[in-house]
Scaffold this motif. Structure first.
Motif, mmCIF file in Angstrom:
data_model
loop_
_atom_site.group_PDB
_atom_site.id
_atom_site.type_symbol
_atom_site.label_atom_id
_atom_site.label_comp_id
_atom_site.label_asym_id
_atom_site.label_seq_id
_atom_site.Cartn_x
_atom_site.Cartn_y
_atom_site.Cartn_z
ATOM 1 N N VAL A 94 0.832 -1.203 0.000
ATOM 2 C CA VAL A 94 0.000 0.000 0.000
ATOM 3 C C VAL A 94 0.864 1.249 0.000
ATOM 4 O O VAL A 94 0.583 2.232 -0.705
ATOM 5 N N GLN A 95 1.949 1.218 0.765
ATOM 6 C CA GLN A 95 2.849 2.374 0.817
ATOM 7 C C GLN A 95 3.488 2.633 -0.540
ATOM 8 O O GLN A 95 3.574 3.783 -0.992
ATOM 9 N N ARG A 96 3.918 1.571 -1.222
ATOM 10 C CA ARG A 96 4.548 1.749 -2.538
ATOM 11 C C ARG A 96 3.542 2.289 -3.560
ATOM 12 O O ARG A 96 3.866 3.194 -4.326
ATOM 13 N N VAL A 97 2.335 1.740 -3.558
ATOM 14 C CA VAL A 97 1.325 2.201 -4.508
ATOM 15 C C VAL A 97 0.968 3.660 -4.237
ATOM 16 O O VAL A 97 0.864 4.473 -5.159
ATOM 17 N N GLY A 98 0.809 4.016 -2.968
ATOM 18 C CA GLY A 98 0.467 5.386 -2.624
ATOM 19 C C GLY A 98 1.554 6.380 -2.967
ATOM 20 O O GLY A 98 1.268 7.546 -3.289
ATOM 21 N N ALA A 99 2.814 5.929 -2.928
ATOM 22 C CA ALA A 99 3.937 6.840 -3.178
ATOM 23 C C ALA A 99 4.249 7.028 -4.655
ATOM 24 O O ALA A 99 4.913 7.991 -5.032
ATOM 25 N N THR A 100 3.776 6.117 -5.500
ATOM 26 C CA THR A 100 4.215 6.145 -6.901
ATOM 27 C C THR A 100 3.109 6.449 -7.896
ATOM 28 O O THR A 100 3.396 6.632 -9.080
ATOM 29 N N CYS A 101 1.854 6.502 -7.472
ATOM 30 C CA CYS A 101 0.778 6.764 -8.435
ATOM 31 C C CYS A 101 -0.403 7.416 -7.742
ATOM 32 O O CYS A 101 -0.468 7.478 -6.518
ATOM 33 N N GLY A 102 -1.343 7.881 -8.542
ATOM 34 C CA GLY A 102 -2.524 8.542 -8.001
ATOM 35 C C GLY A 102 -3.721 7.639 -7.905
ATOM 36 O O GLY A 102 -4.860 8.113 -7.769
ATOM 37 N N THR A 103 -3.515 6.327 -7.965
ATOM 38 C CA THR A 103 -4.616 5.378 -7.918
ATOM 39 C C THR A 103 -5.259 5.344 -6.539
ATOM 40 O O THR A 103 -4.573 5.181 -5.531
ATOM 41 N N ALA A 104 -6.569 5.505 -6.501
ATOM 42 C CA ALA A 104 -7.302 5.368 -5.246
ATOM 43 C C ALA A 104 -7.394 3.878 -4.885
ATOM 44 O O ALA A 104 -7.230 3.001 -5.747
ATOM 45 N N ILE A 105 -7.644 3.586 -3.614
ATOM 46 C CA ILE A 105 -7.749 2.201 -3.151
ATOM 47 C C ILE A 105 -9.066 2.009 -2.409
ATOM 48 O O ILE A 105 -9.416 2.807 -1.533
ATOM 49 N N VAL A 106 -9.785 0.957 -2.785
ATOM 50 C CA VAL A 106 -11.007 0.560 -2.082
ATOM 51 C C VAL A 106 -10.825 -0.882 -1.654
ATOM 52 O O VAL A 106 -10.522 -1.751 -2.485
ATOM 53 N N LEU A 107 -10.992 -1.151 -0.361
ATOM 54 C CA LEU A 107 -10.863 -2.531 0.107
ATOM 55 C C LEU A 107 -11.873 -2.806 1.210
ATOM 56 O O LEU A 107 -12.293 -1.902 1.936
ATOM 57 N N ILE A 108 -12.276 -4.084 1.289
ATOM 58 C CA ILE A 108 -13.255 -4.504 2.288
ATOM 59 C C ILE A 108 -12.758 -5.753 3.000
ATOM 60 O O ILE A 108 -11.902 -6.485 2.492
ATOM 61 N N ALA A 109 -13.302 -5.994 4.173
ATOM 62 C CA ALA A 109 -13.028 -7.236 4.889
ATOM 63 C C ALA A 109 -13.826 -8.368 4.263
ATOM 64 O O ALA A 109 -14.990 -8.198 3.901
ATOM 65 N N GLY A 110 -13.177 -9.537 4.136
ATOM 66 C CA GLY A 110 -13.866 -10.738 3.699
ATOM 67 C C GLY A 110 -14.116 -11.655 4.875
ATOM 68 O O GLY A 110 -13.821 -11.309 6.033
ATOM 69 N N ASN A 111 -14.622 -12.843 4.620
ATOM 70 C CA ASN A 111 -14.938 -13.747 5.725
ATOM 71 C C ASN A 111 -13.692 -14.328 6.383
ATOM 72 O O ASN A 111 -13.771 -14.838 7.507
ATOM 73 N N HIS A 112 -12.533 -14.263 5.733
ATOM 74 C CA HIS A 112 -11.298 -14.721 6.367
ATOM 75 C C HIS A 112 -10.650 -13.611 7.208
ATOM 76 O O HIS A 112 -9.779 -13.901 8.022
ATOM 77 N N ASP A 113 -11.016 -12.372 6.976
ATOM 78 C CA ASP A 113 -10.369 -11.235 7.635
ATOM 79 C C ASP A 113 -10.994 -10.928 8.990
ATOM 80 O O ASP A 113 -12.129 -11.306 9.273
#
Length: 381
Positions: free
Chosen positions: A67-86
């Protein structure tokens, strides 16, 4: 609007006791490369980021670094949710310090499912992220004691999310569910703890959404309609997935909400393979393999130290059986192990055997509530 849809990473998982850490590193590198090449507006991770509610520190660190690398190198937003294993609480805490304009992290349920709003040249896109939840938690969240199955949970989430979609906005829904008609794999856990409960949901529950990014099932597929899709897991987690291609889904959404999807292949570091034959024949192979291997020996008599000998050629052989043992007894044992994923069914079967009459509905409710309490206590611990 361009969306990169992924799910079911299961960081921290092992494959029949073999570490998948380096395999996951190879997958995450390919996700990063896809982001760099295709420049999606948003990366979606539709649940089961980790393999269990208390993942190893290495898995937490691996995800945090990503997440840190993606946030530092591009402007892509991130959407994530908890699944049944989380762990819902753990996933929820990951969003505390996130930029609310460029990310949406959803762990526990919220009675007001507000979307992430993004803009492109055609106007707003609302992305609703609906985390997985069992029925008992949903009853408390929505103050609705009639919630009795996953379809009821998701219907409440969708109703809440729909209230917050701006007029005229295109709508993307991210969810972790088992949609009716979809194909399963052996590595997936049931999504309900109700005795004899139905865990599937109809595709019609998503009416009004222009794209539905699903997690839970490990095979990439559309179900019910072309815009309701599973990206699938990036790695094979069972030998029943041998030969199945893995991919991410790139989604391009037009001004009217219509979509074009492209499967971006994921090349695994190791494949899963089943080798069948006599031990001598397998040992005579000119070269071995670094794949994750299941060996089925066709020898009529037991062989001396077969796994040790095979691992000289196949260092990641993780399973061995004899063809003559692939019988009803062996299948019964596998079915028994699978049943442990649904403890309420095991309890119901035991009580029926001892008392010679089936468990009543009231007793089933008590069992489900007790198992729910144990699950909560486990997460809190």
């Amino acid at each position: 609007m361009r969306i990169l849809h992924t799910s079911d990473w299961h960081l921290g998982r092992q494959f029949h006791g073999a570490s998948l850490d380096e395999d996951h590193d190879a997958v995450l590198a390919q996700v990063e490369a896809a982001i760099a090449e295709h420049a999606p507006d948003v990366l979606v991770i539709a649940g089961d980021i980790f393999d269990r509610a208390t993942p190893p520190q290495s898995a937490l660190r691996r995800f945090g670094d990503f997440v840190q690398r993606v946030g530092a190198t591009c402007g892509t937003a991130i959407v994530l949710i908890a699944g049944n294993h989380d762990s819902a609480a753990q996933i929820g805490m990951m969003g505390v310090l996130a930029d609310p304009e460029r990310s949406l992290v959803r762990g526990p349920l919220d009675p007001e499912e507000r979307p992430l709003l993004l803009e492109d040249e055609f106007g707003p896109v609302a992305i609703s992220a609906l985390p997985f939840s069992y029925e008992f938690a949903a009853r408390a969240c929505y103050a609705n004691d009639a919630i009795s199955c996953p379809a009821d949970v998701l219907a409440e989430q969708i109703a809440s999310a729909r209230r917050h979609v701006p007029a005229g906005a295109r709508w993307v829904v991210v969810a972790h569910a088992f949609v009716e008609g979809a194909s399963t794999s052996e590595g997936e856990r049931p999504l309900t703890r109700a005795v004899g409960g139905i865990e599937t949901v109809p595709a019609s529950v998503f009416v009004g959404a222009h794209y539905v990014a699903l997690g839970h099932l490990h095979r990439p597929q559309a179900v019910g309609a072309g815009h309701v899709r599973y990206s699938g897991a990036p790695l094979a987690f069972g030998f029943d997935e041998e030969g199945h291609g893995k991919s991410m889904t790139l989604v391009d959404m037009a001004a009217d909400g219509s979509i074009v999807t492209t499967a971006l292949p994921i090349v695994p570091r190791r494949n899963v393979r089943t080798l069948r034959g006599k031990l001598a024949e397998l040992l005579a192979a000119p070269e071995g393999s670094s794949d994750l291997v299941s060996v089925v020996l066709t020898d009529e008599t037991p062989q001396i130290d077969p796994m040790k000998r095979l691992r000289k050629l196949y260092p990641h052989a993780v399973q061995l059986s004899y063809e003559r043992h692939e019988s009803a007894g062996a299948r019964s044992l596998r079915d028994g192990r699978a049943a442990l994923e649904r403890p309420q069914d095991v309890i119901a079967s035991f009580m029926g055997f001892v008392r010679e009459k089936p468990m009543t509905e009231a007793e089933g409710s008590l069992v489900v509530e007790a198992l729910a309490d144990l699950a909560i206590a486990g997460e809190e611990a």
